[in-house]
Design an enzyme around this catalytic site. Structure first.
Site, mmCIF file in Angstrom:
data_model
loop_
_atom_site.group_PDB
_atom_site.id
_atom_site.type_symbol
_atom_site.label_atom_id
_atom_site.label_comp_id
_atom_site.label_asym_id
_atom_site.label_seq_id
_atom_site.Cartn_x
_atom_site.Cartn_y
_atom_site.Cartn_z
ATOM 1 N N ASP A 34 0.811 -1.225 0.000
ATOM 2 C CA ASP A 34 0.000 0.000 0.000
ATOM 3 C C ASP A 34 0.845 1.277 0.000
ATOM 4 O O ASP A 34 0.303 2.368 0.232
ATOM 5 C CB ASP A 34 -0.973 -0.006 1.191
ATOM 6 C CG ASP A 34 -2.171 -0.910 0.916
ATOM 7 O OD1 ASP A 34 -2.649 -0.929 -0.224
ATOM 8 O OD2 ASP A 34 -2.607 -1.608 1.846
ATOM 9 N N ASP A 79 -6.707 -5.893 -3.675
ATOM 10 C CA ASP A 79 -6.500 -4.472 -3.356
ATOM 11 C C ASP A 79 -5.296 -3.875 -4.098
ATOM 12 O O ASP A 79 -5.268 -2.680 -4.403
ATOM 13 C CB ASP A 79 -6.270 -4.270 -1.846
ATOM 14 C CG ASP A 79 -7.112 -5.175 -0.963
ATOM 15 O OD1 ASP A 79 -7.457 -6.279 -1.404
ATOM 16 O OD2 ASP A 79 -7.408 -4.793 0.172
HETATM 17 N N1 GLY Z 1 -6.668 -2.514 1.464
HETATM 18 C C1 GLY Z 1 -7.184 -2.941 2.701
HETATM 19 C C2 GLY Z 1 -8.646 -2.846 2.789
HETATM 20 O O1 GLY Z 1 -9.322 -2.584 1.801
HETATM 21 O O2 GLY Z 1 -9.164 -3.034 3.868
#
Ligand code: GLY
Length: 379
Positions: free
Chosen positions: A99, A160
């Site tokens: 992320d 994600d």
């Molecule tokens: N990327 C982590 C979530 O969507 O919770």
């Protein structure tokens, strides 16, 4: 192509004014804070708690969205303060994860795009390089996480990650170096074949053999169960694939985004208020407004890129989501933090359900600014 009639634009303008009014009141309370979720009416501050937390770029991103439309210096200054605080995450490099796209694309990346700040450009390039370093050459995927209780995560890919690829496409253009975009495409191709199911729903976690890239298993993630349909993951797929299409013109990514969108639209209930998992029991009702807001952004992007006749259903779906969430989930009380209520972090944790979350506010605001014609290239 995306167009709106006068009523739709007036509605979006009125919502934007409410967001702006609430954020003006919120700013003085949030000096030195990078918010995550709301506890007792106040944003929880992640600066000391966990500077590497995956959501730490959304606050700055939200402030840049507001700055780009209003030109108010207070938003710019607060966004730049958050970006400087986030340098603490670089100093915690071993704890960083996939992320890094969210963290620095929305903070430093938007600062650079809007102000030309050269330090911000460097931060975003560092983040892109960290994401590159997570690519498993033998397996053909970007590794998501480092640690998970009692598990080896070296073979784990999550849907994600599709949203973090933008920073790689950007770095390739910025440096004139094709390698970043090549890695983004390799990860997107792998996800297309392994995360998206034939019915258009998405697996959250796929476990690969890190030596060969063979799919070994699907794991339950933040949704109801293995094999279910976590709505935020569905929204990440919908939006992530259309972003990859935007950067590559690869038809398969557009088709994948449409499949994910069609599944989302078919699964959302008559009230257009997204549940946290589309395949969970009716009770308890666990909403996820963040899924609705992310999906709305992706649906608007689909409507932008498709011919009017084909894009209409996606635009209408986005409007249904936004209007219903505004009517039922938005909190315009200036004395408490957070705008869009009823986001859920994780279906399985009761304390993670039906909450105010900073990323809900970011994507909801992004959708509204997109309706108002914003040309800020965020992703
Ligand atoms: N990327 C982590 C979530 O969507 O919770």
């Amino acid at each position: 192509m995306l167009t709106f009639d006068e009523n739709e634009l007036q509605w979006a303008e009125s919502i934007f004014r409410k967001i702006d009014a609430k954020m003006e009141k919120t700013l003085p309370r949030t000096k030195g804070v990078i918010p995550y979720r709301v506890e007792n009416g106040k944003f929880e501050n992640m600066v000391k708690k966990n500077i590497c937390w995956w959501t730490n770029g959304f606050w700055e991103g939200l402030l840049w969205l507001l700055y780009s439309r209003t030109g108010k210096q207070a938003y710019r200054e607060a966004a730049q303060q958050g970006e400087t605080l986030l340098d603490g995450a670089f100093r915690n490099y071993p704890r960083l994860h996939h992320d890094v796209g969210f963290l620095w694309q929305l903070s430093a990346g938007l600062d650079y795009k809007l102000t030309g700040n050269s330090e911000s450009r460097l931060r975003a390039l560092f983040a892109a390089s960290i994401l590159m370093s997570r690519f498993n050459l033998d397996g053909g995927y970007i590794r998501a996480w480092n640690d998970y209780p009692d598990d080896d995560t070296s073979g784990w890919s999550i849907i994600d990650t599709m949203m973090n690829l933008s920073i790689l496409y950007w770095a390739s253009k910025e440096l004139g170096d094709a390698r970043f975009a090549r890695v983004a495409r390799a990860h997107a191709d792998k996800s297309l074949h392994h995360h998206l199911r034939p019915d258009g729903s998405s697996k959250h976690i796929v476990v690969y053999d890190p030596q060969t890239g063979e799919e070994l298993a699907e794991r339950a993630g933040q949704g109801y169960a293995c094999g279910s349909a976590w709505s935020r993951g569905q929204a990440w797929a919908l939006y992530g694939f259309v972003i990859s299409y935007h950067h590559t013109d690869k038809q398969e990514y557009l088709d994948a985004s449409k499949r994910a969108a069609n599944f989302f639209i078919a699964s959302v209930q008559e009230d257009w208020l997204p549940r946290c998992d589309f395949r969970s029991p009716e009770q308890p009702v666990v909403y996820d407004a963040s899924a609705g807001a992310i999906a709305a952004c992706g649906l608007l992007e689909l409507a932008t890129l498709l011919p009017v006749e084909e894009g209409r259903c996606y635009k209408q779906a986005a409007l249904h989501l936004l209007r219903e969430m505004e009517a039922h989930f938005c909190d315009w009380n200036p004395d408490s933090d957070g705008i869009l209520h009823y986001g859920s972090i994780n279906y399985k944790e009761p304390e993670g359900r039906n909450r105010y979350l900073v990323y809900s506010d970011f994507f909801f605001t992004q959708a509204i600014t997109k309706m108002l014609g914003s040309d800020l290239e965020i992703w």
